[in-house]
Design an enzyme around this catalytic site. Structure first.
Site, mmCIF file in Angstrom:
data_model
loop_
_atom_site.group_PDB
_atom_site.id
_atom_site.type_symbol
_atom_site.label_atom_id
_atom_site.label_comp_id
_atom_site.label_asym_id
_atom_site.label_seq_id
_atom_site.Cartn_x
_atom_site.Cartn_y
_atom_site.Cartn_z
ATOM 1 C CD GLU A 49 21.004 -1.537 -28.786
ATOM 2 O OE1 GLU A 49 19.793 -1.837 -28.820
ATOM 3 O OE2 GLU A 49 21.421 -0.388 -29.005
ATOM 4 C CG ASP A 60 10.881 -3.050 -24.860
ATOM 5 O OD1 ASP A 60 11.497 -2.691 -25.873
ATOM 6 O OD2 ASP A 60 11.412 -3.135 -23.742
#
Length: 265
Positions: A49, A60
């Site tokens: 990824e 995040d």
């Protein structure tokens, strides 16, 4: 059969669990990205990824936010990320690469232009954090028309309706976020993950990768006991942030090799 499907079929045939590491493209320095991708494969990664840097990565935590900021400060763009995938593909035709990021850079390029460019570069999957599956049918079709699997997130808070919606549009695998909160959050509740996965599988006929909260061989192995694949991100990005200059590539390879060994034990 897509590269992602082939990878998971081969893992299932060997009774193995998938290892899906995440790194931010362009971090810790742009010249290292392709070498880091190869290091992940050398360490035993099954799928990579690759995070597309974005200025407001709301899902995040601070570790990946800082990585995004460093990459953007170095001028890393979506076009540059696709170029790195193209370079990686020159010597690796087998390991799937999934781009993970936010809608804004894709929409700036234009969805159709992005789908075409990503497919041509050798991208296998795209996970857009802020695209709800209920509104993604045309995007998913566009991806698949270019040989790309549209990948979606599910969370502990996902309703049955959301899981069904993902089941209708997703391909490749789904990414189950094992914690409420942002990437890099702390504790992992294995029992709740184990209880949730059969409910997801009822609606989604795809492998399930579990991420968020996986920090070491022990947590990876625990998740591997219930999931099809283990996704590990913040811990790797932290490792790259901390690695002395010149040691990032080998540090990453060695760390992933340790996780692989634990998963296969």
């Amino acid at each position: 059969m897509s590269r992602i499907q082939k990878t998971f079929a081969a893992l299932a045939a060997q009774n193995k669990k998938g290892l899906i590491p995440f790194i931010t493209a362009g971090d810790p320095e742009p010249g290292l990205t392709v070498d880091l991708m190869h290091a992940l494969v050398a360490g035993g990664a099954d799928v990579i990824e690759l995070g597309v840097p974005f200025s407001d990565p709301m899902a995040d935590g601070p570790v990946i936010q800082r990585a995004s900021e460093r990459a953007l400060a170095n001028g890393v763009s979506l076009t540059q990320v696709l170029q790195w995938v193209r370079e990686f593909r020159q010597t690796n035709a087998d390991t799937p690469v999934v781009l993970m990021g936010y809608a804004n850079p894709i929409e700036r390029m234009g969805e159709a232009a992005f789908a075409k460019a990503a497919g041509a570069a050798g991208v296998d999957g795209v996970l857009v954090v802020d695209y709800p599956p209920e509104e993604c049918e045309s995007f998913a079709v566009l991806m698949r028309d270019n040989g790309i699997d549209p990948i979606f997130l599910l969370a502990p808070t996902s309703t049955d309706a959301r899981i069904e919606a993902v089941g209708k549009v997703a391909s490749g695998y789904v990414y189950y976020v094992s914690l409420k909160g942002v990437t890099g959050s702390a504790t992992l509740d294995l029992d709740s993950v184990a209880a949730r996965l059969p409910l997801i599988k009822k609606h989604v006929n795809l492998p399930v990768g579990v991420g968020f909260g996986i920090r070491d061989a022990q947590t990876a192995r625990a998740i591997g006991s219930v999931a099809d694949a283990v996704v590990i991100g913040s811990r790797l990005v932290q490792l790259l942030e901390d690695a002395p200059r010149g040691q990032a590539v080998e540090s990453l390879r060695a760390f992933i090799a340790g996780i692989r060994e634990a998963l296969d034990a």
